[in-house]
Design a protein around this motif. Structure first.
Motif, PDB file in Angstrom:
ATOM      1  N   THR A   1       3.919  -6.536   1.660  1.00  0.00           N
ATOM      2  CA  THR A   1       3.730  -5.106   1.419  1.00  0.00           C
ATOM      3  C   THR A   1       4.104  -4.313   2.659  1.00  0.00           C
ATOM      4  O   THR A   1       3.881  -4.752   3.786  1.00  0.00           O
ATOM      5  CB  THR A   1       2.268  -4.815   1.026  1.00  0.00           C
ATOM      6  N   SER A   2       4.656  -3.153   2.468  1.00  0.00           N
ATOM      7  CA  SER A   2       5.063  -2.304   3.590  1.00  0.00           C
ATOM      8  C   SER A   2       3.871  -1.966   4.481  1.00  0.00           C
ATOM      9  O   SER A   2       2.795  -1.606   3.997  1.00  0.00           O
ATOM     10  CB  SER A   2       5.699  -1.013   3.064  1.00  0.00           C
ATOM     11  N   THR A   3       4.069  -2.101   5.782  1.00  0.00           N
ATOM     12  CA  THR A   3       2.996  -1.796   6.736  1.00  0.00           C
ATOM     13  C   THR A   3       2.592  -0.333   6.663  1.00  0.00           C
ATOM     14  O   THR A   3       1.405   0.001   6.795  1.00  0.00           O
ATOM     15  CB  THR A   3       3.447  -2.136   8.164  1.00  0.00           C
ATOM     16  N   ALA A   4       3.562   0.541   6.465  1.00  0.00           N
ATOM     17  CA  ALA A   4       3.252   1.968   6.363  1.00  0.00           C
ATOM     18  C   ALA A   4       2.360   2.246   5.153  1.00  0.00           C
ATOM     19  O   ALA A   4       1.386   3.010   5.241  1.00  0.00           O
ATOM     20  CB  ALA A   4       4.548   2.774   6.265  1.00  0.00           C
ATOM     21  N   ALA A   5       2.668   1.601   4.025  1.00  0.00           N
ATOM     22  CA  ALA A   5       1.848   1.788   2.834  1.00  0.00           C
ATOM     23  C   ALA A   5       0.438   1.250   3.047  1.00  0.00           C
ATOM     24  O   ALA A   5      -0.554   1.883   2.651  1.00  0.00           O
ATOM     25  CB  ALA A   5       2.506   1.108   1.636  1.00  0.00           C
ATOM     26  N   VAL A   6       0.337   0.100   3.688  1.00  0.00           N
ATOM     27  CA  VAL A   6      -0.975  -0.489   3.968  1.00  0.00           C
ATOM     28  C   VAL A   6      -1.785   0.428   4.882  1.00  0.00           C
ATOM     29  O   VAL A   6      -2.978   0.654   4.662  1.00  0.00           O
ATOM     30  CB  VAL A   6      -0.818  -1.876   4.598  1.00  0.00           C
ATOM     31  N   ALA A   7      -1.139   0.984   5.915  1.00  0.00           N
ATOM     32  CA  ALA A   7      -1.845   1.860   6.848  1.00  0.00           C
ATOM     33  C   ALA A   7      -2.332   3.125   6.159  1.00  0.00           C
ATOM     34  O   ALA A   7      -3.449   3.598   6.424  1.00  0.00           O
ATOM     35  CB  ALA A   7      -0.918   2.214   8.015  1.00  0.00           C
ATOM     36  N   ILE A   8      -1.532   3.682   5.279  1.00  0.00           N
ATOM     37  CA  ILE A   8      -1.942   4.889   4.559  1.00  0.00           C
ATOM     38  C   ILE A   8      -3.151   4.599   3.672  1.00  0.00           C
ATOM     39  O   ILE A   8      -4.126   5.369   3.635  1.00  0.00           O
ATOM     40  CB  ILE A   8      -0.770   5.438   3.726  1.00  0.00           C
ATOM     41  N   VAL A   9      -3.116   3.468   2.965  1.00  0.00           N
ATOM     42  CA  VAL A   9      -4.229   3.116   2.075  1.00  0.00           C
ATOM     43  C   VAL A   9      -5.507   2.888   2.875  1.00  0.00           C
ATOM     44  O   VAL A   9      -6.588   3.388   2.519  1.00  0.00           O
ATOM     45  CB  VAL A   9      -3.864   1.866   1.250  1.00  0.00           C
ATOM     46  N   PHE A  10      -5.418   2.174   3.983  1.00  0.00           N
ATOM     47  CA  PHE A  10      -6.614   1.903   4.777  1.00  0.00           C
ATOM     48  C   PHE A  10      -7.116   3.161   5.483  1.00  0.00           C
ATOM     49  O   PHE A  10      -8.322   3.299   5.703  1.00  0.00           O
ATOM     50  CB  PHE A  10      -6.325   0.793   5.791  1.00  0.00           C
ATOM     51  N   ALA A  11      -6.217   4.051   5.856  1.00  0.00           N
ATOM     52  CA  ALA A  11      -6.663   5.312   6.451  1.00  0.00           C
ATOM     53  C   ALA A  11      -7.470   6.130   5.446  1.00  0.00           C
ATOM     54  O   ALA A  11      -8.444   6.804   5.813  1.00  0.00           O
ATOM     55  CB  ALA A  11      -5.448   6.111   6.936  1.00  0.00           C
ATOM     56  N   VAL A  12      -7.074   6.057   4.175  1.00  0.00           N
ATOM     57  CA  VAL A  12      -7.839   6.749   3.135  1.00  0.00           C
ATOM     58  C   VAL A  12      -9.167   6.039   2.872  1.00  0.00           C
ATOM     59  O   VAL A  12     -10.216   6.683   2.725  1.00  0.00           O
ATOM     60  CB  VAL A  12      -6.999   6.855   1.842  1.00  0.00           C
TER      61      VAL A  12
ATOM     62  N   LYS B   1     -12.363   6.905  13.067  1.00  0.00           N
ATOM     63  CA  LYS B   1     -11.283   7.142  14.021  1.00  0.00           C
ATOM     64  C   LYS B   1     -11.790   7.662  15.365  1.00  0.00           C
ATOM     65  O   LYS B   1     -11.062   7.600  16.356  1.00  0.00           O
ATOM     66  CB  LYS B   1     -10.285   8.141  13.440  1.00  0.00           C
ATOM     67  N   ALA B   2     -13.001   8.182  15.419  1.00  0.00           N
ATOM     68  CA  ALA B   2     -13.517   8.761  16.651  1.00  0.00           C
ATOM     69  C   ALA B   2     -14.420   7.811  17.417  1.00  0.00           C
ATOM     70  O   ALA B   2     -14.643   7.998  18.610  1.00  0.00           O
ATOM     71  CB  ALA B   2     -14.268  10.062  16.360  1.00  0.00           C
TER      72      ALA B   2
ATOM     73  N   PHE C   1       0.909  -2.736  17.297  1.00  0.00           N
ATOM     74  CA  PHE C   1       1.397  -1.370  17.470  1.00  0.00           C
ATOM     75  C   PHE C   1       1.380  -0.568  16.168  1.00  0.00           C
ATOM     76  O   PHE C   1       0.834   0.536  16.112  1.00  0.00           O
ATOM     77  CB  PHE C   1       2.823  -1.376  18.029  1.00  0.00           C
ATOM     78  N   THR C   2       1.963  -1.120  15.125  1.00  0.00           N
ATOM     79  CA  THR C   2       2.175  -0.342  13.905  1.00  0.00           C
ATOM     80  C   THR C   2       0.862   0.063  13.258  1.00  0.00           C
ATOM     81  O   THR C   2       0.691   1.236  12.864  1.00  0.00           O
ATOM     82  CB  THR C   2       3.021  -1.159  12.911  1.00  0.00           C
ATOM     83  N   GLU C   3      -0.067  -0.881  13.117  1.00  0.00           N
ATOM     84  CA  GLU C   3      -1.315  -0.578  12.407  1.00  0.00           C
ATOM     85  C   GLU C   3      -2.128   0.525  13.098  1.00  0.00           C
ATOM     86  O   GLU C   3      -2.499   1.506  12.449  1.00  0.00           O
ATOM     87  CB  GLU C   3      -2.140  -1.855  12.239  1.00  0.00           C
ATOM     88  N   PRO C   4      -2.439   0.405  14.398  1.00  0.00           N
ATOM     89  CA  PRO C   4      -3.199   1.503  15.025  1.00  0.00           C
ATOM     90  C   PRO C   4      -2.411   2.800  15.127  1.00  0.00           C
ATOM     91  O   PRO C   4      -2.988   3.879  15.077  1.00  0.00           O
ATOM     92  CB  PRO C   4      -3.547   0.949  16.414  1.00  0.00           C
ATOM     93  N   ARG C   5      -1.082   2.698  15.256  1.00  0.00           N
ATOM     94  CA  ARG C   5      -0.257   3.917  15.344  1.00  0.00           C
ATOM     95  C   ARG C   5      -0.303   4.697  14.039  1.00  0.00           C
ATOM     96  O   ARG C   5      -0.453   5.933  14.043  1.00  0.00           O
ATOM     97  CB  ARG C   5       1.183   3.523  15.685  1.00  0.00           C
ATOM     98  N   LEU C   6      -0.200   4.026  12.911  1.00  0.00           N
ATOM     99  CA  LEU C   6      -0.213   4.711  11.628  1.00  0.00           C
ATOM    100  C   LEU C   6      -1.629   5.047  11.167  1.00  0.00           C
ATOM    101  O   LEU C   6      -1.814   5.967  10.368  1.00  0.00           O
ATOM    102  CB  LEU C   6       0.482   3.862  10.564  1.00  0.00           C
ATOM    103  N   PHE C   7      -2.614   4.286  11.640  1.00  0.00           N
ATOM    104  CA  PHE C   7      -3.996   4.583  11.268  1.00  0.00           C
ATOM    105  C   PHE C   7      -4.452   5.913  11.855  1.00  0.00           C
ATOM    106  O   PHE C   7      -5.221   6.642  11.233  1.00  0.00           O
ATOM    107  CB  PHE C   7      -4.905   3.447  11.742  1.00  0.00           C
ATOM    108  N   ASN C   8      -3.969   6.223  13.044  1.00  0.00           N
ATOM    109  CA  ASN C   8      -4.313   7.491  13.697  1.00  0.00           C
ATOM    110  C   ASN C   8      -3.175   8.485  13.457  1.00  0.00           C
ATOM    111  O   ASN C   8      -2.124   8.409  14.092  1.00  0.00           O
ATOM    112  CB  ASN C   8      -4.511   7.291  15.198  1.00  0.00           C
ATOM    113  N   SER C   9      -3.362   9.398  12.538  1.00  0.00           N
ATOM    114  CA  SER C   9      -2.326  10.366  12.219  1.00  0.00           C
ATOM    115  C   SER C   9      -2.494  11.609  13.081  1.00  0.00           C
ATOM    116  O   SER C   9      -3.516  11.820  13.735  1.00  0.00           O
ATOM    117  CB  SER C   9      -2.391  10.746  10.737  1.00  0.00           C
TER     118      SER C   9
END
Length: 328
Positions: A138-149, A173-174, A252-260
């Motif tokens: 699965t795309s990392t970007a899609a996974v990060a968006i879902v987990f951020a929600v 996130k804080a 890198f990718t997961e924490p970068r996309l998790f924090n928008s």
């Protein structure tokens, strides 16, 4: 009348004709040097795309290099001394190691348990084995968006479930440890199935006779797992630990996309989840554009990965209890 018969007389010793000496030499050369010829392309590619960038990055780390056009100036070890006194750098080291421990240890344990489960006689085993790879493809970007929600403060499902049991909402996130937990959950969801298939492939190579003998001796499944499966998986476990160490410390990718937002590369407003790779990117590219300083971060990250991987291997070997001299 004397009749001459062709061929050697009876009782004569005959010798077979030997192949030419040149053929012998070619055969010996082929056996001795052909393996090196076959692996040469890999080492050539590794030298061009691995060793050369590594050496060039170290050379760049000894310069004050502004990517916006200023000529690089040699500064020696100044970038390293400045880096070791940088509080933000040490914050990124703590975040990297914290996320690595929280994510890697449960990930490998869960993968080992999942592989043992998939190794049994299950219905539709092939389907289940394919299903564990779905998170990895699965795309990392899609996974990060879902987990951020999912880990959202106001409308996230995790906080909604916590509210059902009387736990107050968490700002994932804080808060530093909360951010580590959320990112680790994302990493575990993506990579547990991949490691499980690696363990499963190694389990398939274990002879079934060992389990049958253990069953005859009265050993249950749990005893067979810890006394047969885990010791024989030791090389595979070491391989999985090293690969997980390299990937976990380069996160890198997961924490970068998790924090928008504007604080994404900083890992939150107070750098709660900024890893070393994110800190390297922040300094090498936007907004600082100091390529020499970023290269110094990359080299210290390389050293950290080597040290942690070596420590993990030593710990696993000691836990495995190598053969003693008297047992050989």
């Amino acid at each position: 009348m004397v009749v001459q018969v062709d061929g050697p007389p009876p009782g004569a010793v005959t010798t077979r004709s030997r192949p030419p000496e040149r053929g012998h030499r070619l055969a010996r050369l082929d056996v001795r040097y052909s393996p090196y010829l076959y692996v040469t392309p890999f080492f050539l590619l590794f030298a061009v795309f691995g060793l050369y960038p590594l050496a060039y990055t170290f050379w760049v780390s000894l310069h004050d290099w502004d990517l916006l056009g200023v000529d690089p100036a040699f500064v020696g070890a100044q970038n390293y001394t400045q880096l070791l006194a940088d509080a933000d750098f040490w914050n990124s080291v703590v975040n990297t190691l914290g996320i690595f421990v929280i994510s890697t240890v449960p990930q490998l344990l869960a993968a080992l348990w999942l592989a043992n489960l998939l190794n049994r006689r299950l219905r539709a085993r092939t389907t289940w084995r394919m299903a564990v790879l779905v998170p990895n493809v699965t795309s990392t970007a899609a996974v990060a968006i879902v987990f951020a929600v999912l880990f959202g403060r106001e409308f996230g499902m995790i906080n909604w479930l916590l509210d059902l049991v009387g736990v107050d909402a968490i700002d994932w996130k804080a808060n530093r440890f909360a951010a580590w937990t959320a990112i680790s959950a994302m990493v575990d969801w993506r990579w547990t199935g991949y490691n499980a298939l690696i363990f499963l492939a190694a389990m398939q190579a274990i002879p079934r006779d060992l389990y049958e003998s253990a069953s005859i001796d009265g050993a249950g499944r749990a005893r067979q797992f810890w006394s047969i499966t885990v010791p024989l998986l030791k090389p595979t476990i070491i391989f999985a630990v090293i690969i997980s160490t390299i990937g976990g410390l380069q996160l890198f990718t997961e924490p970068r996309l998790f924090n928008s937002g504007t604080n994404a590369i900083r890992g939150g407003p107070l750098r709660e989840s900024q890893t070393m790779t994110m800190y390297m990117f922040e300094n090498a590219f936007a907004p600082h554009y100091n390529f020499g300083y970023g290269s110094a971060v990359a080299w210290l990250l390389f050293a950290l990965i080597a040290v942690v991987a070596a420590i993990n291997v030593l710990i696993l070997r000691r836990l495995g209890g190598g053969a003693r001299k008297g047992d050989r």
